[in-house]
Design a protein around this motif. Sequence first.
Motif, PDB file in Angstrom:
ATOM      1  N   VAL A   1     -16.427   7.928 -20.971  1.00  0.00           N
ATOM      2  CA  VAL A   1     -16.308   9.351 -21.304  1.00  0.00           C
ATOM      3  C   VAL A   1     -17.084   9.610 -22.587  1.00  0.00           C
ATOM      4  CG1 VAL A   1     -14.706  11.187 -21.916  1.00  0.00           C
ATOM      5  CG2 VAL A   1     -14.041   9.447 -20.237  1.00  0.00           C
ATOM      6  N   ILE A   2     -17.989  10.576 -22.552  1.00  0.00           N
ATOM      7  CA  ILE A   2     -18.831  10.861 -23.716  1.00  0.00           C
ATOM      8  C   ILE A   2     -18.358  12.153 -24.390  1.00  0.00           C
ATOM      9  CG2 ILE A   2     -21.193  11.325 -24.509  1.00  0.00           C
ATOM     10  CD1 ILE A   2     -20.764   8.489 -23.335  1.00  0.00           C
TER      11      ILE A   2
ATOM     12  N   GLY B   1     -23.616  22.024 -25.250  1.00  0.00           N
ATOM     13  CA  GLY B   1     -23.700  22.717 -23.967  1.00  0.00           C
ATOM     14  C   GLY B   1     -22.964  21.884 -22.942  1.00  0.00           C
ATOM     15  N   ASP B   2     -23.684  21.201 -22.067  1.00  0.00           N
ATOM     16  CA  ASP B   2     -22.931  20.527 -21.010  1.00  0.00           C
ATOM     17  C   ASP B   2     -23.413  19.108 -20.702  1.00  0.00           C
ATOM     18  OD1 ASP B   2     -25.325  21.090 -20.009  1.00  0.00           O
ATOM     19  OD2 ASP B   2     -24.645  22.243 -18.278  1.00  0.00           O
ATOM     20  N   ASN B   3     -24.149  18.497 -21.598  1.00  0.00           N
ATOM     21  CA  ASN B   3     -24.632  17.160 -21.242  1.00  0.00           C
ATOM     22  C   ASN B   3     -23.685  16.050 -21.700  1.00  0.00           C
ATOM     23  OD1 ASN B   3     -25.128  17.427 -23.906  1.00  0.00           O
ATOM     24  ND2 ASN B   3     -27.192  16.549 -23.865  1.00  0.00           N
ATOM     25  N   CYS B   4     -22.375  16.354 -21.680  1.00  0.00           N
ATOM     26  CA  CYS B   4     -21.376  15.333 -22.017  1.00  0.00           C
ATOM     27  C   CYS B   4     -20.087  15.713 -21.305  1.00  0.00           C
ATOM     28  CB  CYS B   4     -21.175  15.297 -23.524  1.00  0.00           C
ATOM     29  SG  CYS B   4     -20.691  16.877 -24.214  1.00  0.00           S
ATOM     30  N   ASP B   5     -19.068  14.893 -21.460  1.00  0.00           N
ATOM     31  CA  ASP B   5     -17.805  15.218 -20.803  1.00  0.00           C
ATOM     32  C   ASP B   5     -16.995  16.218 -21.608  1.00  0.00           C
ATOM     33  OD1 ASP B   5     -17.683  13.244 -18.485  1.00  0.00           O
ATOM     34  OD2 ASP B   5     -18.209  11.953 -20.185  1.00  0.00           O
TER      35      ASP B   5
ATOM     36  N   ASP C   1     -11.891  22.359 -38.670  1.00  0.00           N
ATOM     37  CA  ASP C   1     -11.250  21.871 -37.439  1.00  0.00           C
ATOM     38  C   ASP C   1     -12.265  21.799 -36.304  1.00  0.00           C
ATOM     39  OD1 ASP C   1      -8.929  21.843 -38.895  1.00  0.00           O
ATOM     40  OD2 ASP C   1      -8.444  23.918 -38.353  1.00  0.00           O
ATOM     41  N   TYR C   2     -11.763  21.322 -35.168  1.00  0.00           N
ATOM     42  CA  TYR C   2     -12.672  21.137 -34.024  1.00  0.00           C
ATOM     43  C   TYR C   2     -12.239  21.981 -32.827  1.00  0.00           C
ATOM     44  CZ  TYR C   2     -14.025  17.146 -36.824  1.00  0.00           C
ATOM     45  OH  TYR C   2     -14.443  16.351 -37.857  1.00  0.00           O
ATOM     46  N   ILE C   3     -13.160  22.804 -32.363  1.00  0.00           N
ATOM     47  CA  ILE C   3     -12.923  23.552 -31.141  1.00  0.00           C
ATOM     48  C   ILE C   3     -13.304  22.617 -29.999  1.00  0.00           C
ATOM     49  CG2 ILE C   3     -13.631  25.573 -29.792  1.00  0.00           C
ATOM     50  CD1 ILE C   3     -14.605  26.677 -32.650  1.00  0.00           C
ATOM     51  N   VAL C   4     -12.397  22.425 -29.062  1.00  0.00           N
ATOM     52  CA  VAL C   4     -12.653  21.434 -28.017  1.00  0.00           C
ATOM     53  C   VAL C   4     -13.097  22.120 -26.731  1.00  0.00           C
ATOM     54  CG1 VAL C   4     -11.700  19.458 -26.781  1.00  0.00           C
ATOM     55  CG2 VAL C   4     -10.778  20.089 -29.019  1.00  0.00           C
ATOM     56  N   ARG C   5     -14.201  21.635 -26.161  1.00  0.00           N
ATOM     57  CA  ARG C   5     -14.642  22.176 -24.875  1.00  0.00           C
ATOM     58  C   ARG C   5     -14.855  21.026 -23.899  1.00  0.00           C
ATOM     59  NH1 ARG C   5     -18.712  27.147 -25.859  1.00  0.00           N
ATOM     60  NH2 ARG C   5     -20.235  25.502 -26.115  1.00  0.00           N
ATOM     61  N   ALA C   6     -14.470  21.248 -22.650  1.00  0.00           N
ATOM     62  CA  ALA C   6     -14.680  20.198 -21.645  1.00  0.00           C
ATOM     63  C   ALA C   6     -15.661  20.698 -20.615  1.00  0.00           C
ATOM     64  CB  ALA C   6     -13.365  19.844 -20.991  1.00  0.00           C
ATOM     65  N   TYR C   7     -16.497  19.768 -20.124  1.00  0.00           N
ATOM     66  CA  TYR C   7     -17.500  20.176 -19.139  1.00  0.00           C
ATOM     67  C   TYR C   7     -17.301  19.492 -17.792  1.00  0.00           C
ATOM     68  CZ  TYR C   7     -19.654  21.810 -23.437  1.00  0.00           C
ATOM     69  OH  TYR C   7     -19.881  22.434 -24.631  1.00  0.00           O
ATOM     70  N   THR C   8     -16.773  18.294 -17.791  1.00  0.00           N
ATOM     71  CA  THR C   8     -16.632  17.568 -16.528  1.00  0.00           C
ATOM     72  C   THR C   8     -15.151  17.483 -16.152  1.00  0.00           C
ATOM     73  OG1 THR C   8     -16.401  15.491 -17.706  1.00  0.00           O
ATOM     74  CG2 THR C   8     -18.630  16.115 -17.031  1.00  0.00           C
TER      75      THR C   8
END
Lengths: 680, 330
Positions: B122-123, B141-145, B154-161
């Motif tokens: 998982v990247i 964008g979307d070249n990771c999981d 803080d960190y805003i978390v986004r998931a792509y896969t």
Amino acid sequence: MKRTLTTCPYCGTGCMFYLLVDDKDTLVGIEPSSEHVTAKGQLCVKGWNAHHFVNHPDRLTTPLIRKNGILEEVGWDEALDLVVSKLKQAQSAGGKDSAMFVSSAKTTNEENYLMMKLARAVFKTNNIDHCARLCHSSTVIGLMETLGSGAMTNSIDCMEKADCIFVTGPNTTEQHPLIGTRIIENVTKNGAKLIVADNRKIRLARLADIHVRWKNGTDVPFLNSIMNVIIAEGLEDNEFISKRTENYEELKIVVADYPPEKAAEICGITAQEIVDVARMFAAAKRAMIVYSMGITQHTHGVDNVKCCANLAMLTGNVGSPGTGVNPLRGQNNVQGACDMGALPNVFSGYQKVTDPDVRKKFEKAWRVRNLPGEIVHTVTTAINAAAEGSLKAMYIMGENPMMSDPDQNHVREALEKLDFLVVQDIFPTITSDYADVILPATTYAEKDGTFTSTERRVQRVSKAIEPINQSRPDWQILCDIAALAGYEGMKYDSVSDIMDEIASVTPIYGGISYERIDMIGLQWPCPDRNHPGTKILHVDKFSRGLGKFSPARYRPSVEMPDEEYPFVLSTGRSYFHFHSGTMTRRSQLLDREQRFPYVEISPQDAAEHAIAPGSWMYVATRRGEVKVKANVTDVAKKGVLFMPFHYKEGPANLLTINALDPVANIPEYKVCAAKIRKAQ
Amino acid sequence: MKVLVLTEQKLMEFLASARTAYDVRVPVSLHDGTRVIGRLGEGPLAIKGGAINQKITSIFFPHMETVLKCSNGGFESPEPAPKPMLVVGFTKQDADCLEFIDRFYNDKFRDDVYFNKRDNAVIVCVSGRCGANGKLLKVSGDNCDMELICDGQDYIVRAYTDVGKSLIEDIGSTEIVPEETLEQIEKESDQLCVEGLDLLNAASKLLLEDKVPDEFWQSISDRCIACTSCNLACPTCTCFDVFDRTNGCGIDRWRIWDSCQLDGFMREASGHNPMGQELIRTRRRIHHKLAADVTRWGHITCYQCGRCDNVCPTGIGIMSVCKEMVEKYG
Ligand code: SF4
Ligand code: SF4
Ligand code: SF4
């Protein structure tokens, strides 16, 4: 995966990096330290491959004793008992000075200190030396006399601050690569002037404003003549000379005899080149001299060094950033081995053995009596004495004189004549072929300690893996030998305790402790626990008070080319290999790069002898003949050959001459007469 | 906008819990402050600070590893790791590099040793306001999981896969973040690397049109000391050499990072060397990524990760060379 921060075991630049260790305790890689002052996240090719040899199957893993001519595996107790009894036996038959102790610039400060303590306190001889004899003994003596300290005057970061850099005798981009790159950056980015005085067209020569290819061994007339021009044109720094130096009149008298026309003829260059160099060097606000083996390894090595110091003082270029006289140390810990007194004439911190008060101080600290005050042998004279039969026993730690000393046949004869030879090393070598006892030591990756880099920075070496098989760190072996010889004063719980003892008896290391150098090393002199260390020496005052001009006159090299041997042969190192090759030739990529012994020869000379690039050829001197590959390159000047000394199957030191500088006893590795022929 | 936001503390807790299913690797700060991708607990978490200096793809293609074991007359490949990896700390450029070498190692001949580690890994990218010296890191964008977009703290978390999404679901809680924050970061992010890409494209064009003479390469190679660092740090450099080493009961075949900046890299057994000159090797380093790969893959294979320019001790990383080249011949 485990990561351990440690110091590179190759050159004296002293980069630190992380060793990567897998779950099976095998070294599997290197990661540079981005925070280290010198490395700054970078490494040279040797650094990147410094893990590779450690787990090599050739490692010596168990003590060996020669029985009926054959080496047999034995336990540590049996081997050490024999070492102690044989050394004692040799000494009781031939006197204390019939044994020689050879320490090592590869091992840690703590180990060098203990080897010298073992020789002096336990075996009561000053016959302790190491390979600095072969590289910078002329520096230690020449700079001590002129400036009062034998070390590099400035720091590595000064390379970026100089306005003019005068490089004579080192091939920095290959031998101290991350120092060489600082010079390149200063030249290409800041436009600093670069003068390269070197027979070979080394990489820096391609970027130089002036490249002088003078005849090997004519450094003294060349440097004297530069000073002659500076004085004649009134470019000297009179204020500096009058306030900070002495003996200037003497210098003036001597260099007056070297007008450019006369020197040019001796040096085989034009008078204009000398004048150009003099003007460029003298015109710079901050001018720095960087030198190395090309200056030191001559029968007039001490004279060469003094001339460098004279030139720096004449132009007021000592004691400030971007200036100085900077001898680059070629091995990881050759600076430290000297600092620790692994030399016949001094204890640690260059405290003289001939001074009764100093001896008393060490007698008290070590709880011994009658420390010896006579200086008998250096490494080079010890070999001569062994060949003559007056030296009986030798204890060699981490050195390979068969490969690194001049005139291999002479060394072989010497080692064969010894009654007893013990070699302590990590791999079998052609020196250990002559050993009666071989003791397996650990590499830098299996032990703790410190190395001192060329800029006098004392840095940590940290254990990344357990000792392989039965090998043991050198310091533990030395302590056991001392105990077996009946001395109680060499028992330590850890290497940090050894450093504390060093600090207590060595003023220049007085403030060094493992706690203080945990992350970043300190530069000596560092006399007390609150001292921040010293970046630049001789700032307001020379270590000896006033700087002393010590002029020298030209003495030609001992063996000059003639009709029978028309070439000059010079020797040194290559980029990919290190010294006798024991480590680099067991590192996949480094060995692949340069797998065969070779000689650098100019295209004209090769053509004249019908020698094709890459073909086999012979190089011969009055000592012998060696088969090597022809590296036909314009790096070599016509009439001059260059051979690295890494290859046991093509040993350059079979050819070199055993002629020594009268003061430093350093051999003349840079000049001897040779002839060549094509191999059929 | 409702998104998942994690403090560094919460992120730490999430990573710790992920350890049951994953071999978790994160940026940590080592003994002297050097940042590397390491195991949790190997040093303090060091997510902020920009791209990690080490070759980021060394996670799956390490400096040195065994590729085969030979004993009792048979061969064995190394076993796949018991748990897949979850790696935090790729920048957008790093993830682009990884995407490329995934394709590279899968092309024609699939490199099992690589995919043993890479499959199911998982990247997690890191972007936003957490670069070196406060610089903005490009949004992936979307070249990771999964991606952690830092708002400065803080960190805003986004998931792509799918894996990324299910991991996020495990964390659960979400927070409201002012829409401008994310929009602003993305807007600024769009401006990043544009100039660099223009430069690389211009250089690539010059090379494809053969407009760069040998004397240029000679002048660059005069400054190259063959330290190999540029290759050893580059995430899209994939070359290795092999060697065999005996162990107690057999022989292990290892591979070790190699470098096209070395003379021996292409030297033939005969001694002939198609890359036997410094200037040819120097040209090759740049030409391969900006011209040869364009012909083979249809695109350049430098993703501006910045490592070779950082690590080259004489200042001739790819961007510096391209700048000089375009200034002279563009
Ligand atoms: S420059 Fe010297 S100390 Fe640094 S990595 Fe190279 S060999 Fe090691
Ligand atoms: S910037 Fe350099 S290191 Fe990074 S991908 Fe491009 S060539 Fe490789
Ligand atoms: S990092 Fe720079 S000096 Fe080192 S090999 Fe690459 S281009 Fe040459």
